[in-house]
Design a protein around this motif. Structure first.
Motif, PDB file in Angstrom:
ATOM      1  N   VAL A 197      -5.403  24.525  65.895  1.00 22.21           N
ATOM      2  CA  VAL A 197      -6.151  25.686  65.418  1.00 22.21           C
ATOM      3  C   VAL A 197      -6.335  25.556  63.911  1.00 22.21           C
ATOM      4  O   VAL A 197      -5.361  25.370  63.175  1.00 22.21           O
ATOM      5  CB  VAL A 197      -5.415  27.004  65.728  1.00 22.21           C
ATOM      6  CG1 VAL A 197      -6.236  28.209  65.251  1.00 22.21           C
ATOM      7  CG2 VAL A 197      -5.114  27.119  67.213  1.00 22.21           C
ATOM      8  N   PRO A 222      -9.888  31.824  63.227  1.00 22.56           N
ATOM      9  CA  PRO A 222     -10.232  30.423  63.535  1.00 22.56           C
ATOM     10  C   PRO A 222     -11.680  30.107  63.193  1.00 22.56           C
ATOM     11  O   PRO A 222     -12.548  30.979  63.246  1.00 22.56           O
ATOM     12  CB  PRO A 222      -9.995  30.325  65.045  1.00 22.56           C
ATOM     13  CG  PRO A 222      -9.038  31.421  65.351  1.00 22.56           C
ATOM     14  CD  PRO A 222      -9.374  32.533  64.412  1.00 22.56           C
ATOM     15  N   PHE A 249       0.200  25.974  70.198  1.00 18.96           N
ATOM     16  CA  PHE A 249      -0.785  26.042  69.125  1.00 18.96           C
ATOM     17  C   PHE A 249      -0.200  25.399  67.873  1.00 18.96           C
ATOM     18  O   PHE A 249       0.852  25.821  67.383  1.00 18.96           O
ATOM     19  CB  PHE A 249      -1.153  27.502  68.826  1.00 18.96           C
ATOM     20  CG  PHE A 249      -1.934  28.172  69.921  1.00 18.96           C
ATOM     21  CD1 PHE A 249      -3.275  27.875  70.112  1.00 18.96           C
ATOM     22  CD2 PHE A 249      -1.338  29.098  70.766  1.00 18.96           C
ATOM     23  CE1 PHE A 249      -4.010  28.490  71.115  1.00 18.96           C
ATOM     24  CE2 PHE A 249      -2.060  29.719  71.769  1.00 18.96           C
ATOM     25  CZ  PHE A 249      -3.398  29.411  71.944  1.00 18.96           C
ATOM     26  N   VAL A 255      -0.969  25.083  64.157  1.00 14.63           N
ATOM     27  CA  VAL A 255      -1.859  25.884  63.317  1.00 14.63           C
ATOM     28  C   VAL A 255      -1.936  25.356  61.882  1.00 14.63           C
ATOM     29  O   VAL A 255      -0.907  25.171  61.217  1.00 14.63           O
ATOM     30  CB  VAL A 255      -1.391  27.357  63.280  1.00 14.63           C
ATOM     31  CG1 VAL A 255      -2.405  28.218  62.521  1.00 14.63           C
ATOM     32  CG2 VAL A 255      -1.196  27.893  64.699  1.00 14.63           C
ATOM     33  N   GLN A 265      -4.179  26.154  58.133  1.00 17.36           N
ATOM     34  CA  GLN A 265      -4.994  27.184  57.492  1.00 17.36           C
ATOM     35  C   GLN A 265      -5.443  26.733  56.111  1.00 17.36           C
ATOM     36  O   GLN A 265      -4.683  26.087  55.380  1.00 17.36           O
ATOM     37  CB  GLN A 265      -4.215  28.500  57.374  1.00 17.36           C
ATOM     38  CG  GLN A 265      -5.058  29.650  56.826  1.00 17.36           C
ATOM     39  CD  GLN A 265      -4.366  30.999  56.949  1.00 17.36           C
ATOM     40  OE1 GLN A 265      -3.177  31.079  57.232  1.00 17.36           O
ATOM     41  NE2 GLN A 265      -5.113  32.077  56.751  1.00 17.36           N
ATOM     42  N   VAL A 272      -2.013  33.753  67.223  1.00 21.52           N
ATOM     43  CA  VAL A 272      -1.309  32.909  66.242  1.00 21.52           C
ATOM     44  C   VAL A 272      -0.933  33.639  64.961  1.00 21.52           C
ATOM     45  O   VAL A 272      -0.299  33.057  64.079  1.00 21.52           O
ATOM     46  CB  VAL A 272      -2.133  31.646  65.894  1.00 21.52           C
ATOM     47  CG1 VAL A 272      -2.428  30.829  67.139  1.00 21.52           C
ATOM     48  CG2 VAL A 272      -3.429  32.018  65.171  1.00 21.52           C
TER      49      VAL A 272
END
Length: 450
Positions: A301, A309, A344, A346, A348, A448
């Motif tokens: 993600v 997302p 997941f 993740v 960012q 998430v």
């Protein structure tokens, strides 16, 4: 007929390899179309020559061995997998809460199993299915640790008066699957007045697939966790510990730390990174025992700075003919989310717009979401298919009247093909770009964000 030893029983079972059910059936059970459990009954009464029963003890009580006859299939890529979960004994909600794992109905009946595998082929009548392998199966110690935790979770939920909220997604290897003719197969539970669906202990299809591949395909799985670690912590806790040192790093920094060559545009790069991070470098994730047996599948993600997302999350392409033919209880989408655990991974974007690792989330879809939102969506797709798919030419291309992202806030259907010419034929004869289930970006963001 009684068997004097487990070895004698094994030899008898292995002598069935290569035989079809038609060759084994002496009682004419194959003549009764649609008889539930017919193939297992044929092996019981025609091959091992004992009366069909539903006793709480193991089938071969004198040896403590339970007999199970179960199918596997060959996939399009030539790999083998279990065709279905292995249903064990019915859960008596009233009694099970009084047991420990060691005195439980599950353990008394199933600690040793004689598994007889037959190959299911769509084009064959069931009488032509062949017994391929027969093994005496005892749970590996690593698996038994997880299975015991799964049983304790199920028992605790019943003690909390929540038997009606049990879900196969709650556990990893040992499930509590529905067992009954329909939704009216209800049972009383001890600590609530609410009736609960009848359920049985079961080994998940992913767990059964691992057995098929070990004993028939001769594949080897690698554990990323030790027995002592499994005793002290959950799989999720162990995964979080493995990933924690890399939080805040970029994708490339993680790769450098683990000495893994990566190509961010290649999905296998993330899988290689995860296997190295778990300490099983060079092992494909479907060969990592805990992932394979619990059906843990990873999804990367990428969150924007606002925590949303970049895009919705795609899954398998849809077989529209299958949707019209299947019942909800056996539908692909229901069982896919019912049995799967999603890991997941993740990342960012930070304030400088650099993509950094944020953490992981091991998740399964709540039962209520499956039985309400997914069911309603599946029903709506069937309605559109039955009434006729309307294809409309727009500036964006050809659009259809399948329900969109705002239908229920959880998932939607939209194209996922190599290009506009990658098409599939609908039941009404029209051709349409291949379509896929997608989890909405907003729904993934909620999952998430914790």
């Amino acid at each position: 007929m009684e068997y004097k030893s487990i070895e004698e029983l094994e030899i008898k079972a292995q002598q069935a390899r290569g035989l079809t059910f038609r060759e084994i059936d002496k009682k004419g059970r194959l003549l009764k179309k649609g008889a539930t459990g017919a193939l297992g009954n044929i092996i019981e009464e025609s091959y091992f020559e004992y009366e069909i029963n539903s006793k709480a003890e193991a089938d071969f009580a004198e040896l403590g061995v339970e007999l199970k006859v179960t199918p596997f299939k060959q996939n399009k890529d030539k790999s083998l997998s279990a065709k279905e979960r292995l249903v064990l004994n019915i859960i008596n909600y009233i009694e099970e809460v009084n047991y420990t794992f060691e005195t439980s109905s599950f353990w008394k009946k199933n600690q040793k199993m004689l598994l007889m595998f037959y190959e299911w082929k769509k084009e064959l009548e069931r009488g032509e299915y062949k017994i391929i392998e027969a093994i005496l199966y005892e749970f590996p110690e690593e698996d038994l640790i997880i299975i015991k935790k799964d049983w304790e979770f199920i028992a605790d939920k019943i003690r909390q008066g929540k038997a009606h909220l049990l879900s196969e997604g709650d556990t990893l290897y040992l499930g509590a699957c529905t067992k009954g003719a329909n939704k009216n197969s209800l049972r009383k539970q001890p600590f609530s007045d609410e009736l609960a669906m009848q359920r049985a202990f079961s080994l998940k299809s992913s767990y059964m697939t691992s057995i098929v591949r070990e004993y028939i395909s001769k594949e080897t799985l690698t554990y990323f966790s030790s027995k002592n670690e499994l005793k002290e912590k959950t799989i999720e806790q162990l995964l979080k510990e493995k990933f924690a040192p890399y939080i805040g790093m970029t994708f490339y920094e993680v790769a450098d730390q683990l000495q893994v060559k990566i190509n961010p545009s290649n999905r296998s790069s993330v899988a290689n990174l995860i296997s190295a991070l778990l300490g099983v470098k060079g092992t494909k994730l479907d060969k990592v025992a805990e992932f394979a047996k619990a059906n843990i599948q990873f999804k990367t993600v990428r969150l924007q700075q606002n925590g949303r997302p970049q895009q919705s999350m795609s899954f398998k392409n849809i077989d529209f003919h299958e949707i019209l033919e299947e019942e909800w209880e056996d539908s692909y989408i229901r069982n896919y989310f019912l049995e799967m655990q999603l890991l997941f991974v993740v990342f960012q974007f930070d304030k400088e717009n650099i993509l950094r690792f944020k953490g992981i989330k091991l998740w399964h879809m709540p039962m209520e979401t499956i039985e309400v939102e997914l069911f309603n969506y599946w029903t709506e797709i069937r309605r559109v298919l039955n009434e006729g798919v309307v294809l409309t030419k727009t500036k964006k291309g050809i659009e259809n009247n399948f329900p969109k992202t705002n239908h229920n806030g959880v998932l939607h259907v939209r194209p996922k093909g190599a290009d506009g010419n990658d098409k599939i034929q609908l039941p009404d004869g029209q051709w349409i770009t291949k379509q896929c289930y997608w989890l909405n970006a907003g729904y993934v963001a909620e999952i998430v964000k914790e």
